[in-house]
Motif scaffolding. Structure first.
Motif, PDB file in Angstrom:
ATOM      1  N   LEU A  67      -4.530  -5.662   1.644  1.00 40.31           N
ATOM      2  CA  LEU A  67      -3.321  -6.494   1.523  1.00 40.31           C
ATOM      3  C   LEU A  67      -2.061  -5.700   1.871  1.00 40.31           C
ATOM      4  N   LEU A  68      -2.049  -4.416   1.451  1.00 42.39           N
ATOM      5  CA  LEU A  68      -0.834  -3.608   1.623  1.00 42.39           C
ATOM      6  C   LEU A  68      -0.796  -2.862   2.963  1.00 42.39           C
ATOM      7  N   TRP A  69      -1.933  -2.859   3.652  1.00 37.83           N
ATOM      8  CA  TRP A  69      -2.008  -2.143   4.937  1.00 37.83           C
ATOM      9  C   TRP A  69      -0.904  -2.622   5.864  1.00 37.83           C
ATOM     10  N   ARG A  70      -0.451  -1.742   6.703  1.00 37.81           N
ATOM     11  CA  ARG A  70       0.710  -2.096   7.542  1.00 37.81           C
ATOM     12  C   ARG A  70       0.534  -3.417   8.291  1.00 37.81           C
ATOM     13  N   SER A  71      -0.708  -3.654   8.751  1.00 33.77           N
ATOM     14  CA  SER A  71      -0.948  -4.905   9.485  1.00 33.77           C
ATOM     15  C   SER A  71      -1.401  -6.027   8.545  1.00 33.77           C
ATOM     16  N   GLY A  72      -1.481  -5.742   7.216  1.00 37.46           N
ATOM     17  CA  GLY A  72      -1.935  -6.743   6.240  1.00 37.46           C
ATOM     18  C   GLY A  72      -0.824  -7.707   5.864  1.00 37.46           C
ATOM     19  N   PRO A  73      -1.184  -8.738   5.088  1.00 37.90           N
ATOM     20  CA  PRO A  73      -0.188  -9.764   4.740  1.00 37.90           C
ATOM     21  C   PRO A  73       1.015  -9.224   3.960  1.00 37.90           C
ATOM     22  N   LEU A  74       0.822  -8.145   3.200  1.00 40.89           N
ATOM     23  CA  LEU A  74       1.955  -7.584   2.448  1.00 40.89           C
ATOM     24  C   LEU A  74       2.395  -6.232   3.013  1.00 40.89           C
ATOM     25  N   GLY A  75       1.995  -5.992   4.250  1.00 42.46           N
ATOM     26  CA  GLY A  75       2.289  -4.702   4.886  1.00 42.46           C
ATOM     27  C   GLY A  75       3.777  -4.423   5.004  1.00 42.46           C
ATOM     28  N   GLY A  76       4.569  -5.485   5.161  1.00 45.19           N
ATOM     29  CA  GLY A  76       6.012  -5.334   5.301  1.00 45.19           C
ATOM     30  C   GLY A  76       6.670  -4.682   4.102  1.00 45.19           C
ATOM     31  N   LEU A  77       5.985  -4.708   2.953  1.00 48.18           N
ATOM     32  CA  LEU A  77       6.571  -4.129   1.730  1.00 48.18           C
ATOM     33  C   LEU A  77       6.500  -2.600   1.742  1.00 48.18           C
ATOM     34  N   GLY A  78       5.670  -2.066   2.620  1.00 46.48           N
ATOM     35  CA  GLY A  78       5.557  -0.609   2.746  1.00 46.48           C
ATOM     36  C   GLY A  78       5.031   0.066   1.490  1.00 46.48           C
ATOM     37  N   LEU A  79       4.060  -0.553   0.845  1.00 43.08           N
ATOM     38  CA  LEU A  79       3.570  -0.018  -0.432  1.00 43.08           C
ATOM     39  C   LEU A  79       2.264   0.784  -0.308  1.00 43.08           C
ATOM     40  N   ILE A  80       1.651   0.768   0.875  1.00 41.65           N
ATOM     41  CA  ILE A  80       0.406   1.524   1.004  1.00 41.65           C
ATOM     42  C   ILE A  80       0.739   3.020   0.934  1.00 41.65           C
ATOM     43  N   TYR A  81      -0.130   3.767   0.246  1.00 38.25           N
ATOM     44  CA  TYR A  81       0.065   5.208   0.015  1.00 38.25           C
ATOM     45  C   TYR A  81       1.364   5.490  -0.736  1.00 38.25           C
ATOM     46  N   THR A  82       1.711   4.607  -1.663  1.00 33.19           N
ATOM     47  CA  THR A  82       2.892   4.848  -2.512  1.00 33.19           C
ATOM     48  C   THR A  82       2.489   4.688  -3.994  1.00 33.19           C
ATOM     49  N   ILE A  83       3.330   5.205  -4.865  1.00 36.48           N
ATOM     50  CA  ILE A  83       3.053   5.073  -6.301  1.00 36.48           C
ATOM     51  C   ILE A  83       3.078   3.603  -6.741  1.00 36.48           C
ATOM     52  N   PRO A  84       4.067   2.793  -6.305  1.00 37.65           N
ATOM     53  CA  PRO A  84       4.018   1.377  -6.694  1.00 37.65           C
ATOM     54  C   PRO A  84       2.719   0.686  -6.259  1.00 37.65           C
ATOM     55  N   GLY A  85       2.226   1.045  -5.089  1.00 38.97           N
ATOM     56  CA  GLY A  85       0.953   0.469  -4.624  1.00 38.97           C
ATOM     57  C   GLY A  85      -0.177   0.837  -5.561  1.00 38.97           C
ATOM     58  N   MET A  86      -0.195   2.095  -5.996  1.00 38.25           N
ATOM     59  CA  MET A  86      -1.249   2.546  -6.929  1.00 38.25           C
ATOM     60  C   MET A  86      -1.119   1.826  -8.275  1.00 38.25           C
ATOM     61  N   VAL A  87       0.148   1.615  -8.691  1.00 36.25           N
ATOM     62  CA  VAL A  87       0.374   0.905  -9.966  1.00 36.25           C
ATOM     63  C   VAL A  87      -0.175  -0.527  -9.862  1.00 36.25           C
TER      64      VAL A  87
END
Lengths: 218, 371
Positions: A67-87
């Protein structure tokens, strides 16, 4: 080395405590809604929540990463490989556990209690707050179990966080990395510290739980 | 201040079955009403509808003309509902009593004063700082009632608050409840399956059977002149015997004259008699033949159990000679303590046949049964 350990330890605490707080908010609310709607008696709902409690963490990590992958539906949020993404990933793992325990805790209260509180003059919010107070010991136990699950989880944080040094590495991913490199001594140090952290935070929650049980005595 | 309660055309269902069917019921401002009924009669359902804890499936329940569905929390806060199980919260006694006051935004200082007054009225002021969970059943019920009274409700709804208490605690509790209600203008609806509660607390008694209002009269009249065998059983008549009214108007039991009056149609009826209203005579005397099964000693009297299904009970004073088991006797009925009643008013709802005047009902007879 010392600075690195402290940094990883702080990051682990930050991710797991944040995920536990988010999951507690979501899980207690959802569990309460299910219990009050009396759907918590439904076998299908119980089975669904129980399945959620046993979700494979790597699978949750995979779904969140997609979902968070750059090309995924929520990729625009830039959360992959980030602490918020892990949370987010850990909160998704912990929420069903908190939901399940909350549901069970509220079902243990007298069935007539919500009605009784309403007839005593409570509005909906006052009633829910009072139900939480009545089940406070169990709800704190849910938070403790949730934290235990989050702090020990490795699959989702690896997939979503990527174990990037100085950025998303946490205690569990650091242990896995050191074991894979054959550095068992370092892994044992990380493991011991992780155990210490878990003990400290659970001890804190247990103390809060004891105080909560005795709360309102006067 | 009290409130006028009105139930209009209410039908309520549970699990597909009708549990309450009340066409019209008015409870006036300041009235103290007891709703009598056996288990499953719909008493608690009626109370829950009045408390706005449930909405009727059809019909309307209103307080001072305002439909409970539209009255919101302001209407609910005019009533206090003391449930059969005290359901005290896991906190101190004082906090249990002050919490509903806090929800009504009563200032903190005033809350504690009101709570203390209510606890004192029910004789449990000394328990204020104790944890509610550690109280005995009787103490919990007193605190439950204090919690209801502390808010000085316009409507007080009591769901068998003394049902789980032992005999001694129950009497003391009901005495204190009666005293606490004295001088108040609160409208009180007290649900009970015991007739003596009706006598003790209510101006008016409503007999509820199978979800229907069977009889609605003064408490004294319901006990002295039950509408039918159902209500007679409810108010504690010890004996209900199948009887027959012949075309000449004679009421017979087992084919023998009873001498009891009846002003209705010939056909099957029921003779309802308190045990104290059944006189046991020798086999040579007039009356209905019976055989003694056993004699049970009691406080101040003996109960003669006569064979039958169910057995017939007769109370005789200790000073009177007791018959022996197996002895053939004849029984007669004291017209002051016995009634001839239709089997059920369900088949011809409406005013029950005019009963004979009944000058007295001994209190212990009326309280003898918890049917």
């Amino acid at each position: 080395m010392y600075d690195t350990v402290i940094e990883v330890l702080a990051r682990s605490a930050l991710v797991s405590v944040s995920a536990t707080l988010v999951a507690a908010l979501a899980g207690i609310s959802l569990g309460t809604a299910l219990a009050l709607a009396r759907v918590s008696d439904s076998r299908a709902v119980i089975a669904l929540v129980n399945t959620g409690m046993a979700l494979p963490t790597v699978v949750v990590g995979l779904v969140v990463a997609m979902l968070l992958w750059r090309s995924g539906p929520l990729g625009g949020l830039g959360l992959i490989y980030t602490i918020p993404g892990m949370v987010i990933a850990q909160a998704l793992i912990v929420t069903p556990l908190v939901t399940g325990i909350t549901m069970a805790a509220l079902r243990q209260l007298p069935r007539s209690l919500p009605d009784q509180l309403r007839t005593l003059g409570a509005n909906r919010l006052q009633m829910v707050l009072r139900l939480w107070l009545e089940a406070r010991v169990a709800l704190l136990a849910a938070a403790m179990a949730g934290f235990g699950l989050a702090i020990s989880e490795v699959g989702a944080v690896t997939v979503v966080g990527g174990n990037i040094h100085g950025h998303t590495q946490v205690m569990t991913t650091a242990i896995v990395e050191n074991v894979s490199r054959g550095e068992f001594g370092v892994a044992i140090i990380y493991g011991s510290i992780l155990l210490g952290l878990a003990f400290l935070i659970n001890g804190l929650l247990a103390s809060v739980q004891r105080r909560a049980a005795a709360w309102e005595r006067n | 201040m009290g409130a006028q309660l009105r139930v209009d055309g209410v039908r309520h269902y549970r699990g597909g079955h009708e549990v309450l069917h009340v066409d019209s019921l008015d409870i006036h401002d300041g009235e103290q009403v007891c709703v009598l009924g056996p288990n499953g009669a719909g008493k608690t359902t009626l109370l829950r509808l009045l408390a706005a804890a449930e909405r009727p499936h059809t019909g309307r329940v209103s307080v001072d003309g305002t439909d409970i569905e539209h009255g919101g929390i302001a209407l609910r806060r005019r009533a206090a509902y003391a449930t059969q199980r005290p359901g005290l919260l896991s906190t101190s006694v004082a906090r249990n009593v002050t919490l509903p006051l806090a929800w009504r935004k009563v200032p903190r200082k005033r809350r504690r004063d009101l709570a203390d007054d209510a606890l004192r009225l029910l004789g449990v002021a000394h328990l204020a700082d104790r944890q509610a969970a550690g109280l005995s059943g009787g103490e919990q019920q007193r605190v439950n009632l204090a919690r209801a009274l502390a808010i000085d409700p316009d409507v007080l709804l009591l769901d068998e608050p003394a049902a789980s208490l032992d005999a001694e605690s129950r009497l003391s509790f009901l005495h204190d409840l009666g005293r606490a209600l004295t001088g108040r203008t609160t409208t009180v609806v007290h649900v009970s399956h015991r007739a003596d509660d009706a006598l003790r607390l209510a101006d008016r008694a409503i007999a509820l059977v199978d979800g229907n209002v069977w009889q609605d009269d003064t408490a004294d009249a319901v006990i002295r002149r039950p509408a039918d065998a159902n209500v007679a059983a409810l108010v504690g008549y010890d004996n209900l015997l199948d009887a027959h009214v012949r075309t000449d108007g004679e009421v017979t039991v087992r084919g023998e004259h009873t001498g009891l009056p009846w002003h209705g149609e010939p056909g099957p009826v029921v003779v309802a008699a308190f045990a104290t209203g059944v006189c046991v005579g020798s086999s040579a005397s007039a009356g209905v033949p019976a055989r003694v099964e056993r004699v049970v000693p009691g406080p101040g009297y003996r109960t003669v159990v006569l064979e039958g299904n169910p057995p017939l009970l007769a109370s005789i004073p200790l000073r009177a000679p007791a018959p022996s088991a197996g002895q053939h006797v004849r029984i007669s009925f004291d017209p002051d303590l016995s009634r001839v009643l239709p089997r059920s008013v369900a088949t011809h709802r409406g005013p029950a046949p005019a009963p004979a005047p009944s000058p007295r009902v001994p209190a212990h007879a009326a309280t003898a049964s918890g049917t």
